[in-house]
Design a protein around this motif. Structure first.
Motif, PDB file in Angstrom:
ATOM      1  N   LEU A  61       1.001  -1.071   0.046  1.00 22.53           N
ATOM      2  CA  LEU A  61       0.079  -0.089   0.043  1.00 22.53           C
ATOM      3  C   LEU A  61       0.852   1.157   0.152  1.00 22.53           C
ATOM      4  CD1 LEU A  61      -2.685  -1.283   2.500  1.00 22.53           C
ATOM      5  CD2 LEU A  61      -3.254   0.147   0.333  1.00 22.53           C
ATOM      6  N   GLU A  62       1.964   1.193   0.735  1.00 21.79           N
ATOM      7  CA  GLU A  62       2.846   2.149   0.845  1.00 21.79           C
ATOM      8  C   GLU A  62       3.553   2.609  -0.335  1.00 21.79           C
ATOM      9  OE1 GLU A  62       5.282   2.187   4.367  1.00 21.79           O
ATOM     10  OE2 GLU A  62       6.672   3.863   3.486  1.00 21.79           O
ATOM     11  N   MET A  63       3.993   1.468  -1.061  1.00 23.96           N
ATOM     12  CA  MET A  63       4.616   1.749  -2.277  1.00 23.96           C
ATOM     13  C   MET A  63       3.784   2.352  -3.420  1.00 23.96           C
ATOM     14  SD  MET A  63       6.600  -2.082  -2.164  1.00 23.96           S
ATOM     15  CE  MET A  63       7.348  -2.363  -3.701  1.00 23.96           C
ATOM     16  N   GLY A  64       2.495   1.658  -3.206  1.00 23.43           N
ATOM     17  CA  GLY A  64       1.640   2.330  -4.312  1.00 23.43           C
ATOM     18  C   GLY A  64       1.189   3.751  -4.122  1.00 23.43           C
ATOM     19  N   MET A  65       1.128   4.200  -2.920  1.00 22.95           N
ATOM     20  CA  MET A  65       0.849   5.528  -2.590  1.00 22.95           C
ATOM     21  C   MET A  65       2.306   6.434  -2.806  1.00 22.95           C
ATOM     22  SD  MET A  65      -0.739   5.706   1.126  1.00 22.95           S
ATOM     23  CE  MET A  65      -1.457   7.353   1.182  1.00 22.95           C
ATOM     24  N   GLU A 271      -1.556 -11.812  -6.618  1.00 19.10           N
ATOM     25  CA  GLU A 271      -0.027 -11.810  -7.289  1.00 19.10           C
ATOM     26  C   GLU A 271       0.854 -12.120  -6.156  1.00 19.10           C
ATOM     27  OE1 GLU A 271       1.075 -11.237  -9.932  1.00 19.10           O
ATOM     28  OE2 GLU A 271      -0.874 -11.076 -10.906  1.00 19.10           O
ATOM     29  N   ASP A 272       0.474 -12.007  -4.898  1.00 17.85           N
ATOM     30  CA  ASP A 272       1.600 -12.213  -3.858  1.00 17.85           C
ATOM     31  C   ASP A 272       1.561 -13.858  -3.538  1.00 17.85           C
ATOM     32  OD1 ASP A 272      -1.072 -12.035  -2.668  1.00 17.85           O
ATOM     33  OD2 ASP A 272      -0.481 -11.372  -0.915  1.00 17.85           O
ATOM     34  N   VAL A 273       0.659 -14.604  -3.973  1.00 16.11           N
ATOM     35  CA  VAL A 273       0.754 -15.994  -3.563  1.00 16.11           C
ATOM     36  C   VAL A 273       0.863 -16.721  -4.521  1.00 16.11           C
ATOM     37  CG1 VAL A 273      -0.590 -15.477  -1.262  1.00 16.11           C
ATOM     38  CG2 VAL A 273      -1.775 -16.200  -3.373  1.00 16.11           C
ATOM     39  N   ARG A 274       0.290 -16.346  -5.915  1.00 20.66           N
ATOM     40  CA  ARG A 274       0.241 -17.395  -7.018  1.00 20.66           C
ATOM     41  C   ARG A 274       1.724 -17.956  -7.543  1.00 20.66           C
ATOM     42  NH1 ARG A 274      -2.055 -14.073 -10.098  1.00 20.66           N
ATOM     43  NH2 ARG A 274      -0.474 -13.854 -11.594  1.00 20.66           N
ATOM     44  N   LYS A 275       2.639 -17.261  -7.363  1.00 19.95           N
ATOM     45  CA  LYS A 275       3.970 -17.827  -7.830  1.00 19.95           C
ATOM     46  C   LYS A 275       4.346 -19.019  -6.790  1.00 19.95           C
ATOM     47  CE  LYS A 275       8.450 -16.444  -8.944  1.00 19.95           C
ATOM     48  NZ  LYS A 275       9.482 -15.963  -7.712  1.00 19.95           N
ATOM     49  N   LYS A 300      -2.055  -0.935 -17.861  1.00 18.10           N
ATOM     50  CA  LYS A 300      -0.560  -0.959 -18.346  1.00 18.10           C
ATOM     51  C   LYS A 300       0.074   0.109 -18.207  1.00 18.10           C
ATOM     52  CE  LYS A 300      -1.664  -4.046 -22.172  1.00 18.10           C
ATOM     53  NZ  LYS A 300      -2.239  -4.187 -23.605  1.00 18.10           N
ATOM     54  N   ALA A 301      -0.308   1.578 -17.978  1.00 18.01           N
ATOM     55  CA  ALA A 301       0.673   2.319 -17.387  1.00 18.01           C
ATOM     56  C   ALA A 301       0.878   2.391 -16.065  1.00 18.01           C
ATOM     57  CB  ALA A 301      -0.223   3.744 -17.721  1.00 18.01           C
ATOM     58  N   PHE A 302      -0.010   1.948 -15.192  1.00 15.84           N
ATOM     59  CA  PHE A 302       0.268   1.702 -13.926  1.00 15.84           C
ATOM     60  C   PHE A 302       1.256   0.643 -13.594  1.00 15.84           C
ATOM     61  CE2 PHE A 302      -1.002  -1.011 -10.226  1.00 15.84           C
ATOM     62  CZ  PHE A 302      -0.512  -0.254  -9.346  1.00 15.84           C
ATOM     63  N   ILE A 303       1.057  -0.241 -14.338  1.00 20.11           N
ATOM     64  CA  ILE A 303       1.941  -1.666 -14.181  1.00 20.11           C
ATOM     65  C   ILE A 303       3.588  -1.216 -14.567  1.00 20.11           C
ATOM     66  CG2 ILE A 303       2.483  -3.800 -14.979  1.00 20.11           C
ATOM     67  CD1 ILE A 303      -0.537  -4.427 -15.010  1.00 20.11           C
ATOM     68  N   ALA A 304       3.552  -0.545 -15.804  1.00 16.37           N
ATOM     69  CA  ALA A 304       4.826  -0.307 -16.514  1.00 16.37           C
ATOM     70  C   ALA A 304       5.414   0.771 -15.377  1.00 16.37           C
ATOM     71  CB  ALA A 304       4.751   0.591 -17.517  1.00 16.37           C
ATOM     72  N   ALA A 305       4.794   1.764 -14.828  1.00 12.22           N
ATOM     73  CA  ALA A 305       5.470   2.694 -13.879  1.00 12.22           C
ATOM     74  C   ALA A 305       5.666   1.995 -12.498  1.00 12.22           C
ATOM     75  CB  ALA A 305       4.543   3.963 -13.474  1.00 12.22           C
ATOM     76  N   PHE A 306       5.070   0.892 -12.208  1.00 14.04           N
ATOM     77  CA  PHE A 306       5.220   0.335 -10.907  1.00 14.04           C
ATOM     78  C   PHE A 306       6.707  -0.428 -11.091  1.00 14.04           C
ATOM     79  CE2 PHE A 306       5.146  -2.725  -7.335  1.00 14.04           C
ATOM     80  CZ  PHE A 306       4.576  -2.059  -6.229  1.00 14.04           C
ATOM     81  N   GLU A 307       6.575  -1.178 -12.157  1.00 13.79           N
ATOM     82  CA  GLU A 307       7.598  -1.959 -12.223  1.00 13.79           C
ATOM     83  C   GLU A 307       9.051  -1.278 -12.553  1.00 13.79           C
ATOM     84  OE1 GLU A 307       6.281  -5.061 -15.113  1.00 13.79           O
ATOM     85  OE2 GLU A 307       5.002  -6.095 -13.747  1.00 13.79           O
ATOM     86  N   LYS A 308       8.788  -0.200 -13.200  1.00 10.83           N
ATOM     87  CA  LYS A 308      10.267   0.539 -13.352  1.00 10.83           C
ATOM     88  C   LYS A 308      10.633   1.039 -12.149  1.00 10.83           C
ATOM     89  CE  LYS A 308      11.675   4.294 -16.093  1.00 10.83           C
ATOM     90  NZ  LYS A 308      11.430   5.724 -15.718  1.00 10.83           N
ATOM     91  N   LYS A 309       9.742   1.593 -11.208  1.00 11.13           N
ATOM     92  CA  LYS A 309      10.368   1.979  -9.872  1.00 11.13           C
ATOM     93  C   LYS A 309      10.681   1.246  -8.843  1.00 11.13           C
ATOM     94  CE  LYS A 309       8.668   5.108  -6.145  1.00 11.13           C
ATOM     95  NZ  LYS A 309       9.749   5.533  -5.495  1.00 11.13           N
ATOM     96  N   TYR A 310      10.044   0.107  -8.829  1.00  6.02           N
ATOM     97  CA  TYR A 310      10.446  -1.025  -7.767  1.00  6.02           C
ATOM     98  C   TYR A 310      10.968  -2.527  -8.193  1.00  6.02           C
ATOM     99  CZ  TYR A 310       7.423   2.022  -4.967  1.00  6.02           C
ATOM    100  OH  TYR A 310       7.077   3.179  -4.185  1.00  6.02           O
ATOM    101  N   ASN A 311      11.104  -2.677  -9.524  1.00  7.64           N
ATOM    102  CA  ASN A 311      11.393  -3.924 -10.059  1.00  7.64           C
ATOM    103  C   ASN A 311      10.570  -5.242  -9.475  1.00  7.64           C
ATOM    104  OD1 ASN A 311      12.904  -5.326 -11.809  1.00  7.64           O
ATOM    105  ND2 ASN A 311      14.552  -5.591 -10.378  1.00  7.64           N
ATOM    106  N   ALA A 312       9.289  -4.963  -9.415  1.00  8.94           N
ATOM    107  CA  ALA A 312       8.737  -6.112  -9.029  1.00  8.94           C
ATOM    108  C   ALA A 312       7.184  -5.787  -9.397  1.00  8.94           C
ATOM    109  CB  ALA A 312       8.627  -6.097  -7.473  1.00  8.94           C
ATOM    110  N   ARG A 313       6.382  -6.872  -9.540  1.00 13.61           N
ATOM    111  CA  ARG A 313       4.887  -6.789  -9.949  1.00 13.61           C
ATOM    112  C   ARG A 313       4.137  -6.151  -9.135  1.00 13.61           C
ATOM    113  NH1 ARG A 313       2.256 -11.844 -12.911  1.00 13.61           N
ATOM    114  NH2 ARG A 313       3.509 -11.986 -14.816  1.00 13.61           N
ATOM    115  N   PRO A 314       3.443  -5.000  -9.141  1.00 19.46           N
ATOM    116  CA  PRO A 314       2.191  -4.554  -8.238  1.00 19.46           C
ATOM    117  C   PRO A 314       1.418  -5.679  -7.609  1.00 19.46           C
ATOM    118  CG  PRO A 314       1.766  -3.792 -10.337  1.00 19.46           C
ATOM    119  CD  PRO A 314       2.968  -4.814 -10.417  1.00 19.46           C
TER     120      PRO A 314
END
Lengths: 402, 290
Positions: A61-65, A271-275, A300-314
């Motif tokens: 949640l904090e990462m998203g904010m 996302e947090d458990v499936r893998k 898609k824009a949200f996911i791209a931005a998140f993955e760029k910043k944190y290098n992990a799936r949101p």
């Protein structure tokens, strides 16, 4: 010898008490002092668990904010945004103490957060009494926007009713006429199960049995053997986090997957458990309000931005944090950055609507609860990896608020 | 009847899982008189190390089962030498506090290293098969856990009852001064026992994690279970721990089967009843008089 037994019992009690409270470690406050109100900045207090079982949800949640606030340069209507995060430890007592600290000492303009519904309930009266706008970004307990509704509490996440109810009719039409319900034994699990049951039986389906294993259960073998011997077409399950990993894996190991379709809430295969579930989750059908594979340009824009910043799936919690931050920013923009009048702030929140990565969202002014799409998702095997796919959209699901 | 038999297998397998988790704690407590509240943490480190080994270095569960407990054993050697040894003369309470504090430290360190996501350990393929009997299906891994529990129990029993080491340990247990006078280095014996306890905790972590999973605060859940088994079985008795694991496993499994609403409460009720009727536990004996 007696003394030793006494010591042990004492230790057992200590351990249990500490474990029950999830009170792993006392956290220190990030921002000390700073009691003077600075008109140049807008202070947002976020109550999130950073320790205990919900720690990873709080972190997301904090990462998203932060991702959203960063995208607007930590500025709204010419003022700086300051985010003060306090650790609730998912403990109502601690949460209330931290809420008071944020309101009285830090003098925040807005509150957001709480992962645990129990924490949200615990601070409800304090928020109401002190007229502190509170945007709930995760806690999904029905009553927060029903009997415990407050003028100052708005919810941008979901309600347990939305999650459970949305799958009822669909499951009757597409899966089967009889189900067995298995849900974690706490308020949210029971509410989701009840909402599903309400919709499913209304559609004409029959619930042949229900079981509620304790939250954080170790071993589902006994329940699974019982369910296996029951005569049901499918199993509706609500479990999250480590419970979801264990339940879905053991569901396959005990040979239930071949006979009974597993359906449930999206947290079962999120996302947090499936893998970690490997291929055990493949074939599961679930209902949820966002999915990683939702095919829209906003997502898609949200996911791209998140993955760029944190290098992990949101995760879905990261999305919730992102949306909450955006709602807060847009509301503050409307009032021109002047958060001094809480009534104007909540009025501004109530009017916020936009197309989020999860689809179009707006608030129901009656219940203070979000109106959003719900998605039926199916877990498939894609290149050897379990991935979710949206197979149906249920548009504009509105909590009845009673 | 098939379903009863199937639940019995579930119960025995869960019981053996509890034994694998608890035996290290029971050994250390029985011989050193130290209630190691960091036992759950050592268990957790074993599980996390095995996770790192199997996902980063090699995909071999057995190799992880061999290596991870050794790493935990080395860690517990350090704990014993640096932290515990100076406290032996201070009595139980200081060790309880020390190890409990240590559990919190380890909790923080592991969440820094491995994060707070839920993890699980991949199994060797033949153990993820399902087997059929009683017209039911059982995961092969559950049956492996039963075998592992029985093998561990037999090894511990054999060492304690049939070897020179076991004799020294039992002697040191009843009279520390006398065995020191006979030329046995009792400090070394204690260190070795603690090291073995850590090793067993590591084994427990690796074996239990495919079923119980890896996640923050798993160690405290484990510790509660282990303490219940320890108290029910009787302090300081490996045989007691074995019996108690079976009893708790079967009671909990059938509790969930027959009265799911009470399942959480049943185990603690069992513990309370046993503490009242047999304060030393099921097979507890008088150990270590100070």
């Amino acid at each position: 010898m007696k003394r030793k037994v006494y010591v042990i019992v004492l230790a057992v009690l200590l351990t249990i008490l500490s474990a029950c409270g999830n009170s792993a470690i006392q956290s220190t406050t990030k921002n000390e002092g700073g009691t003077a109100k600075n008109d140049g900045t807008i202070k947002i207090g976020a109550l999130l668990p950073k320790s205990g079982v919900y720690a990873s949800l709080g972190k997301n949640l904090e990462m998203g904010m932060k991702l959203y606030f960063e995208s607007i340069g930590w500025k709204v209507a010419g003022k700086d945004i300051e985010l003060i995060v306090e650790d609730t430890e998912a403990d109502p007592q601690v949460g209330l103490r931290k809420a008071r600290k944020l309101i009285d000492q830090d003098q925040v303009d807005l509150l957001t957060g709480t992962v645990s519904t129990a924490v949200a309930y615990a601070i409800r009266d304090e928020v109401d009494k002190k007229k502190m706008p509170f945007l709930v970004s995760h806690a999904g307990g029905n009553d927060l926007t029903r009997s415990k509704r407050s003028d100052y509490i708005w919810r941008s996440s979901f309600s347990s009713w939305q999650i459970g109810y949305s799958l009822g009719q669909w499951a009757y039409d597409h899966i089967g006429k009889t189900v067995y319900i298995a849900a974690a034994d706490y308020a949210f699990g029971r509410e989701v199960a009840a909402a599903f049951k309400e919709a499913y039986t209304a559609a004409g389906g029959k619930v042949v049995g229900e079981v509620y294993p304790p939250l954080g259960n170790n071993d589902y073998s006994s329940y699974l053997t019982t369910i296996k011997n029951a005569n049901a077409d499918a199993v509706y399950a609500f479990f999250a986090g480590s419970d979801a990993v264990k339940f879905v894996q053991q569901y396959e190991q005990f040979g239930l997957k071949k006979e009974k379709k597993l359906i449930g809430s999206g947290w079962l295969v999120s996302e947090d458990v499936r893998k970690q579930q490997g291929n055990a989750g493949v074939g599961t059908i679930a209902s949820i309000f966002w999915d990683y594979h939702l095919d829209t340009k906003e997502n898609k824009a949200f996911i791209a931005a998140f993955e760029k910043k944190y290098n992990a799936r949101p995760t879905i919690e990261a999305l919730e944090g992102y949306d909450a931050a955006k709602i807060i920013a847009e509301a503050l923009e409307t009032v021109g950055g002047d958060a001094s009048d809480p009534d104007k702030v909540v009025e501004a929140i109530s009017n916020v609507q936009f197309v989020s990565p999860r689809g179009p969202i707006q608030f129901d002014k009656e219940t203070h609860h979000i109106i959003q799409n719900m998605y039926i998702i199916e877990t498939n095997l894609v290149n050897g990896q379990a991935e979710n796919k949206v197979i149906e959209v249920i548009e504009k699901v509105k909590d009845p608020g009673q | 009847m098939d379903i009863i038999a199937a639940q019995l297998v579930n119960g025995v397998s869960y019981g053996m899982l509890l034994f694998v988790i608890t035996c290290g704690l029971s050994l250390v407590f029985g011989i050193l008189g130290v209630l190691n509240l960091a036992h759950g943490s050592l268990y957790m480190i074993g599980a996390y190390v095995a996770y790192t080994l199997t996902t980063q270095l090699f995909e071999n569960f057995w190799l992880a089962l061999l290596i991870a407990p050794l790493i935990v054993a080395v860690l517990s050697l350090i704990i014993e030498l640096i932290l515990l040894r100076p406290t032996y003369h201070l009595g139980h309470l200081s060790q309880v506090l020390l190890t409990f504090g240590l559990a919190y430290v380890i909790h923080d360190v592991t969440s820094i290293i491995w994060g707070s996501d839920v993890l699980s350990i991949p199994l060797p393929s033949f153990l993820s098969e399902t087997l059929h009997f009683f017209h039911q299906e059982f995961p092969a891994y559950r049956l492996f856990v039963i075998v592992a529990g029985v093998v561990l129990a037999s090894c511990l029993w054999f060492v304690q009852e049939k070897t020179r080491w076991g004799a020294m340990i039992r002697a040191g247990l009843s009279d520390k001064e006398m065995i020191s006078a006979l030329g046995v280095n009792i400090k070394l014996v204690f260190t070795v026992v603690f090291l073995v306890g850590g090793y067993l905790a590591g084994i427990g972590g690796v074996i239990a994690s495919p079923i119980l999973g890896l996640y923050p605060s798993m160690e405290f859940q484990t510790l509660i279970l282990a303490l219940v088994v320890l108290v029910v079985g009787g302090l300081g008795s490996i045989a007691g721990t074995f019996v108690a694991s079976l009893v708790v496993g079967i009671v909990e499994t059938f509790g969930r089967f027959l009265v799911p609403e009470l399942s959480l409460f049943l185990v603690f009720a069992l513990m309370a009843v046993i503490l009242i009727s047999k304060p030393n536990g099921l097979l507890g004996k008088q150990v270590i008089k100070h």
